[in-house]
Design a protein around this motif. Structure first.
Motif, mmCIF file in Angstrom:
data_model
loop_
_atom_site.group_PDB
_atom_site.id
_atom_site.type_symbol
_atom_site.label_atom_id
_atom_site.label_comp_id
_atom_site.label_asym_id
_atom_site.label_seq_id
_atom_site.Cartn_x
_atom_site.Cartn_y
_atom_site.Cartn_z
ATOM 1 N N ASN A 146 0.881 -1.168 0.000
ATOM 2 C CA ASN A 146 0.000 0.000 0.000
ATOM 3 C C ASN A 146 0.923 1.224 0.000
ATOM 4 O O ASN A 146 1.446 1.604 1.041
ATOM 5 C CB ASN A 146 -0.902 -0.005 1.232
ATOM 6 N N VAL A 147 1.133 1.774 -1.186
ATOM 7 C CA VAL A 147 2.139 2.826 -1.360
ATOM 8 C C VAL A 147 1.463 4.196 -1.270
ATOM 9 O O VAL A 147 0.547 4.481 -2.046
ATOM 10 C CB VAL A 147 2.840 2.692 -2.734
ATOM 11 N N SER A 148 1.913 4.996 -0.317
ATOM 12 C CA SER A 148 1.292 6.310 -0.132
ATOM 13 C C SER A 148 2.347 7.416 -0.287
ATOM 14 O O SER A 148 2.913 7.901 0.698
ATOM 15 C CB SER A 148 0.636 6.370 1.250
ATOM 16 N N PRO A 149 2.633 7.795 -1.546
ATOM 17 C CA PRO A 149 3.667 8.811 -1.770
ATOM 18 C C PRO A 149 3.225 10.154 -1.195
ATOM 19 O O PRO A 149 2.036 10.474 -1.175
ATOM 20 C CB PRO A 149 3.760 8.891 -3.301
ATOM 21 N N LYS A 150 4.180 10.909 -0.736
ATOM 22 C CA LYS A 150 3.875 12.204 -0.118
ATOM 23 C C LYS A 150 4.017 13.339 -1.132
ATOM 24 O O LYS A 150 4.848 13.288 -2.035
ATOM 25 C CB LYS A 150 4.798 12.447 1.083
ATOM 26 N N LEU A 151 3.198 14.366 -0.909
ATOM 27 C CA LEU A 151 3.139 15.507 -1.824
ATOM 28 C C LEU A 151 3.850 16.704 -1.200
ATOM 29 O O LEU A 151 4.346 16.628 -0.069
ATOM 30 C CB LEU A 151 1.678 15.851 -2.122
ATOM 31 N N GLU A 152 3.834 17.800 -1.949
ATOM 32 C CA GLU A 152 4.479 19.026 -1.472
ATOM 33 C C GLU A 152 3.921 19.468 -0.107
ATOM 34 O O GLU A 152 4.646 19.969 0.739
ATOM 35 C CB GLU A 152 4.266 20.127 -2.514
ATOM 36 N N ASN A 153 2.602 19.233 0.103
ATOM 37 C CA ASN A 153 1.978 19.682 1.359
ATOM 38 C C ASN A 153 2.533 18.978 2.594
ATOM 39 O O ASN A 153 2.242 19.355 3.720
ATOM 40 C CB ASN A 153 0.451 19.535 1.297
ATOM 41 N N SER A 154 3.339 17.923 2.390
ATOM 42 C CA SER A 154 3.922 17.201 3.531
ATOM 43 C C SER A 154 5.102 17.964 4.134
ATOM 44 O O SER A 154 5.589 17.622 5.214
ATOM 45 C CB SER A 154 4.392 15.811 3.093
ATOM 46 N N ASN A 155 5.609 18.954 3.375
ATOM 47 C CA ASN A 155 6.757 19.763 3.808
ATOM 48 C C ASN A 155 8.087 18.994 3.745
ATOM 49 O O ASN A 155 9.091 19.448 4.279
ATOM 50 C CB ASN A 155 6.535 20.322 5.225
ATOM 51 N N ASN A 156 8.086 17.829 3.108
ATOM 52 C CA ASN A 156 9.348 17.146 2.823
ATOM 53 C C ASN A 156 9.879 17.681 1.489
ATOM 54 O O ASN A 156 9.086 17.912 0.566
ATOM 55 C CB ASN A 156 9.121 15.632 2.674
ATOM 56 N N SER A 157 11.201 17.827 1.378
ATOM 57 C CA SER A 157 11.742 18.299 0.100
ATOM 58 C C SER A 157 11.484 17.248 -0.979
ATOM 59 O O SER A 157 11.338 16.054 -0.682
ATOM 60 C CB SER A 157 13.252 18.528 0.230
ATOM 61 N N MET A 158 11.447 17.703 -2.227
ATOM 62 C CA MET A 158 11.209 16.768 -3.332
ATOM 63 C C MET A 158 12.290 15.690 -3.373
ATOM 64 O O MET A 158 12.036 14.536 -3.666
ATOM 65 C CB MET A 158 11.152 17.526 -4.650
ATOM 66 N N LYS A 159 13.506 16.116 -3.017
ATOM 67 C CA LYS A 159 14.644 15.192 -3.054
ATOM 68 C C LYS A 159 14.408 13.969 -2.151
ATOM 69 O O LYS A 159 14.798 12.853 -2.484
ATOM 70 C CB LYS A 159 15.893 15.951 -2.591
ATOM 71 N N ILE A 160 13.781 14.176 -1.008
ATOM 72 C CA ILE A 160 13.596 13.010 -0.131
ATOM 73 C C ILE A 160 12.237 12.339 -0.314
ATOM 74 O O ILE A 160 12.085 11.166 -0.013
ATOM 75 C CB ILE A 160 13.860 13.330 1.366
ATOM 76 N N ARG A 161 11.247 13.058 -0.850
ATOM 77 C CA ARG A 161 9.916 12.434 -0.930
ATOM 78 C C ARG A 161 9.653 11.757 -2.277
ATOM 79 O O ARG A 161 8.749 10.919 -2.389
ATOM 80 C CB ARG A 161 8.815 13.457 -0.637
ATOM 81 N N GLU A 162 10.427 12.130 -3.305
ATOM 82 C CA GLU A 162 10.155 11.570 -4.636
ATOM 83 C C GLU A 162 11.383 10.832 -5.153
ATOM 84 O O GLU A 162 12.365 11.457 -5.552
ATOM 85 C CB GLU A 162 9.750 12.694 -5.594
ATOM 86 N N LYS A 163 11.339 9.523 -5.113
ATOM 87 C CA LYS A 163 12.479 8.693 -5.522
ATOM 88 C C LYS A 163 12.099 7.940 -6.804
ATOM 89 O O LYS A 163 11.337 6.953 -6.747
ATOM 90 C CB LYS A 163 12.827 7.688 -4.414
ATOM 91 N N PRO A 164 12.618 8.378 -7.943
ATOM 92 C CA PRO A 164 12.217 7.761 -9.214
ATOM 93 C C PRO A 164 12.415 6.245 -9.244
ATOM 94 O O PRO A 164 11.581 5.517 -9.794
ATOM 95 C CB PRO A 164 13.131 8.460 -10.227
#
Ligand code: SF4
Length: 250
Positions: A146-164
């Motif tokens: 159950n994959v729940s990727p985080k968005l900008e509103n999470s306040n995590n930088s894109m570098k750590i929240r979005e791993k291609p």
């Protein structure tokens, strides 16, 4: 394994799955501690928001709220102890949750392997933020991501929240389903971009309203259902909030 401590014990409880593909399924949850992200609205912040760390949280302004003492929030349980904890429950559906469970894959592999050896009927789901790659051993044992990727509103930088590379792995896994928490139109637009960028199949996407009270969930329901109809996504509620409210251990 490092488990979140609740009432002096590990946070392990029998309930129903309240979200996503397995909504309504009787399930035993095992809540591991530690997370590699620090979402500003996280409702399990006792798994990572330690004293002397710099991460902001929406509760920072709430009187009485303070960051957690790591030592007080974690209980170390062996595989045998976890098996003993779940033994009284007449349920073989397990959800490995957190925090971020994929930080402790070796311990989960040992637990899943031992349980399967005892009974091939065990079903294992993991709730992950979709930033870490599962090992081949973990992948061989797990039934559902159950994959729940985080968005900008999470306040995590894109570098750590979005791993291609993680998106690519879960995109190709027949066991993976994606769940996005939506608070507003901007979140939906961000999700549509991510779906396009990583070629996520719409029939494997769930949209869930953001909220920790039934009123908050209901206020977004009609709008979000219409978005699901338009784009061919699933809608998922947060059933446990309607039944129990925003409480731990249920
Ligand atoms: S990924 Fe999940 S557990 Fe980690 S900070 Fe975000 S909401 Fe909390």
């Amino acid at each position: 394994m490092k488990i979140a401590k609740f009432n002096g014990k590990g946070e392990i409880f029998y309930t129903i799955q309240g979200e996503g593909k397995s909504l309504g399924k009787p399930t035993v949850f095992i809540r591991s501690s530690l997370c590699n992200l620090h979402c500003i609205w996280c409702d399990t912040d006792y798994t990572w928001n330690w004293k002397n760390t710099p991460y902001p949280h929406v509760f920072d302004q709430t009187p009485g709220y303070e960051k957690y003492d790591k030592k007080e929030q974690i209980v170390e349980l062996s595989t045998a102890q976890i098996i003993e904890e779940i033994a009284p429950y007449a349920c073989k559906n397990l959800v490995l949750t957190g925090g971020e469970p994929l930080l402790q894959q070796k311990a989960w592999v040992e637990l899943m392997a031992q349980l399967r050896k005892k009974d091939a009927g065990y079903w294992f789901e993991v709730e992950t933020n979709g930033t870490l790659l599962p090992s081949s051993e973990f992948d061989a044992l797990i039934d559902q991501y159950n994959v729940s990727p985080k968005l900008e509103n999470s306040n995590n930088s894109m570098k750590i929240r979005e791993k291609p590379e993680a998106y690519a792995f879960f995109r190709q896994s027949p066991k993976a389903w994606f769940k996005f928490v939506i608070a507003q139109q901007a979140d939906l637009e961000e999700v549509l971009e991510l779906i396009k960028k990583y070629d996520l199949p719409s029939h494997k996407v769930y949209l869930m309203p953001e909220g920790t009270t039934p009123e908050q969930l209901k206020s977004k329901q009609s709008w979000l259902v219409e978005q699901c109809k338009q784009y061919g996504f699933h809608y998922t509620d947060r059933l446990h909030i309607h039944i129990y409210g925003s409480k731990r251990g249920v």
